[in-house]
Design a protein around this motif. Structure first.
Motif, PDB file in Angstrom:
ATOM      1  N   ARG A 398      18.810   6.513  -5.477  1.00  0.00           N
ATOM      2  CA  ARG A 398      18.066   7.609  -6.109  1.00  0.00           C
ATOM      3  C   ARG A 398      16.955   7.011  -6.961  1.00  0.00           C
ATOM      4  N   GLU A 399      15.724   7.273  -6.571  1.00  0.00           N
ATOM      5  CA  GLU A 399      14.593   6.719  -7.296  1.00  0.00           C
ATOM      6  C   GLU A 399      14.504   7.328  -8.694  1.00  0.00           C
ATOM      7  N   PRO A 400      14.272   6.514  -9.720  1.00  0.00           N
ATOM      8  CA  PRO A 400      14.194   7.052 -11.085  1.00  0.00           C
ATOM      9  C   PRO A 400      12.929   7.874 -11.318  1.00  0.00           C
ATOM     10  N   PHE A 401      11.907   7.682 -10.474  1.00  0.00           N
ATOM     11  CA  PHE A 401      10.666   8.464 -10.590  1.00  0.00           C
ATOM     12  C   PHE A 401       9.907   8.365  -9.267  1.00  0.00           C
ATOM     13  N   GLN A 402       9.045   9.319  -9.040  1.00  0.00           N
ATOM     14  CA  GLN A 402       8.189   9.324  -7.857  1.00  0.00           C
ATOM     15  C   GLN A 402       6.759   9.655  -8.277  1.00  0.00           C
ATOM     16  N   LEU A 403       5.807   8.971  -7.677  1.00  0.00           N
ATOM     17  CA  LEU A 403       4.403   9.210  -7.984  1.00  0.00           C
ATOM     18  C   LEU A 403       3.906  10.447  -7.226  1.00  0.00           C
ATOM     19  N   ILE A 424      -1.855   9.767 -14.610  1.00  0.00           N
ATOM     20  CA  ILE A 424      -0.835   9.808 -13.566  1.00  0.00           C
ATOM     21  C   ILE A 424       0.025  11.054 -13.707  1.00  0.00           C
ATOM     22  N   LYS A 425       0.563  11.479 -12.563  1.00  0.00           N
ATOM     23  CA  LYS A 425       1.507  12.591 -12.524  1.00  0.00           C
ATOM     24  C   LYS A 425       2.751  12.087 -11.800  1.00  0.00           C
ATOM     25  N   LEU A 426       3.895  12.103 -12.491  1.00  0.00           N
ATOM     26  CA  LEU A 426       5.159  11.613 -11.955  1.00  0.00           C
ATOM     27  C   LEU A 426       6.163  12.745 -11.858  1.00  0.00           C
ATOM     28  N   ARG A 427       7.031  12.647 -10.845  1.00  0.00           N
ATOM     29  CA  ARG A 427       8.195  13.521 -10.799  1.00  0.00           C
ATOM     30  C   ARG A 427       9.407  12.702 -11.236  1.00  0.00           C
TER      31      ARG A 427
END
Length: 530
Positions: A398-403, A424-427
């Protein structure tokens, strides 16, 4: 696999890193540096530590003065010098008296054993040289010192005139030398020649303690030292990591494990061999030198395995491709991933990471790895990126964040430095974080924006530091259109890890490595809390 040899007697270890080692190109040690290394050598159990030449520079005099204030616990510190000069009485020789003024209890003095050097370099007679050697040793002995005589150029001198070379050693023995050290000063003697000469000296000087001082100009210094011991030498001189003039001195980091762990001679305490790799890297660090990765025994690559066939056998029995366990010298085994890797390399990584060992998935990752390396990726120094790639493929990572998006703004004016801003905008989970930050360059701005976006969700982010940033152009002939590889090193104060990115756009490559470095740090922190 090699086993620890049977006990064969004590070989005294004489370290000359602080004197002969500093004659190496690029090596410079302050008095404080020398004190640090001397203390570490003392803790390791070295018998003798040569501190320097008191008559040559103020730095060495300061070192000896500081040692008088805080003496070592185990090792006997020696000072280095030469015999008295031609036509000068030993008691009146300035260099010999400087040795006494240093306050040491032991000294090593060198003298000429090659008749060519006596007549051409010293410009004196062969008889006067014998007098200089005999009287110099006797004078220092009369002052209560332990005295070692270093026969400079002994092996070259023996080849040219064996009778005279031996007569110089006899003069040192007549003066009362505690040991006579045979020096391969030019470093050109081969092992079979050296062993034969040492055997002859043993016959000519029965009962005299012999030492060996080998240089590495023919890459034979370690081998020459070992055969000298087998021929009867009981004192070994050398330097940590083989530091020294020209091609260096005999490398004690190789000599010690060969003598003790393979041949069974007693040297330093056996329990201290577990700190040998640490000692090697400590000396490199203090001397401000880059470690030699492929250095035997203690190098980072000494127990690194890359070929798939090698690793397959290694999984069954480490002795198939290792001559000894790395733990014996304080080193560690490493398995590298590259286009040469086989499934065994991946299985070894699965073992380390406690991941699923399903062969179909493993082969898919292996193919992905080889394709990525063909495109310019390199995972040997980027195990952080490698582990993330493995986890994504086989472990439901599970990625801790996504761009979601990224924008860089560069503003350059004549009247002020260039300005960089990253937006930047991160999820992050179900939340979208949108933020901006400035930096002294685009990558620094991007790093600052990433941290700013994550630190409200992950409080450990401020503890993750970017330690190194390297860029390599992969296709020089392509000019500004070339692919670049970015390697980033990140750390958390306890450990460091590398990550990699490749692209024709340096910002994209930097983001790949930067994001992997942050994600790996968060992954390790999460595992530690679990």
């Amino acid at each position: 696999m090699s086993q620890i040899g049977d006990y064969k007697g004590l070989i005294k270890i004489y370290d000359t890193s602080l004197r002969d080692g500093t004659q190496g190109e690029g090596v410079s040690l302050s008095a404080e540096d020398k004190m640090k290394i001397a203390r570490r050598l003392d803790e390791m159990g070295f018998h003798y530590i040569e501190g320097g030449w008191p008559g040559s520079n103020p730095k060495d005099m300061e070192f000896f003065a500081r040692l008088r204030q805080t003496p070592l616990k185990n090792a006997l510190v020696t000072a280095f010098g030469s015999t008295c000069r031609p036509g000068v009485e030993a008691a009146r020789d300035e260099n010999l008296n400087r040795l006494l003024e240093s306050g040491v209890r032991a000294a090593a003095i060198f003298g000429k054993t090659w008749d060519f050097h006596v007549t051409k370099a010293l410009n004196t007679s062969l008889e006067e040289n014998l007098r200089m050697v005999r009287d110099s040793v006797a004078y220092l002995k009369q002052q209560g010192l332990t005295v070692f005589f270093d026969g400079e150029h002994f092996f070259d001198g023996f080849k040219a005139n064996p009778d005279y070379a031996l007569s110089v050693l006899r003069a040192a023995v007549e003066g009362g030398a505690d040991a006579v050290v045979l020096c391969d000063t030019n470093g050109g003697t081969l092992p079979h020649e050296l062993q034969s000469v040492v055997a002859r000296v043993k016959q000519e000087l029965p009962g005299v303690e012999l030492g060996i001082h080998a240089h590495n100009d023919g890459e034979m210094a370690v081998a020459n030292t070992i055969v000298a011991v087998q021929a009867g030498v009981t004192q070994v001189q050398g330097t940590v990591n083989g530091l020294g003039e020209r091609c260096g001195n005999a490398n004690l980091c190789s000599i010690l494990p060969n003598l003790t762990l393979k041949l069974g001679y007693e040297t330093i305490p056996r329990e201290n061999f577990a700190f040998l790799t640490e000692l090697s890297r400590f000396v490199y660090e203090v001397a401000n030198l880059n470690p030699v990765n492929n250095q035997p025994f203690v190098g980072e690559s000494a127990f690194a395995h890359k070929g798939g066939i090698h690793v397959s056998a290694l999984l069954k029995e480490p002795g198939t491709y290792e001559h000894m366990p790395p733990e014996w010298v304080g080193n560690t085994r490493r398995v590298l991933m590259s286009e040469l890797s086989g499934l065994s390399n991946l299985l070894y990584k699965y073992k380390e990471l406690h991941l699923d060992k399903s062969s179909p998935e493993g082969r898919r990752v292996l193919e992905q790895l080889k394709n990525m390396e063909h495109r310019g990726y390199q995972f040997e120094a980027a195990e952080g990126s490698l582990e993330i790639m493995l986890r994504k493929a086989v472990n439901g990572y599970r990625e801790p964040f996504q761009l979601e998006s990224m924008r860089l703004i560069l503003e350059m004016r004549e009247d002020r430095p260039i300005q960089s801003e990253a937006v930047i905008k991160l999820r992050v989970g179900e939340e979208v974080v949108h933020t901006a930050a400035e930096g002294n360059g685009p990558v620094n701005a991007l790093d600052n924006a990433l941290r700013k976006a994550l630190e409200t969700v992950y409080p450990e982010v401020p503890g993750l530091r970017l330690l190194d940033y390297k860029v390599r152009v992969l296709e020089e002939k392509a000019g500004t259109e070339a692919q670049v590889r970015v390697l980033i090193e990140t750390g958390n104060g306890k450990k460091t890890w590398g990550t990699v990115g490749v692209s024709t756009n340096i910002i994209e490559a930097s983001w790949q490595a930067l994001a992997d470095g942050m994600a790996y740090g968060l992954l390790k922190d999460e595992n530690n809390k679990a």
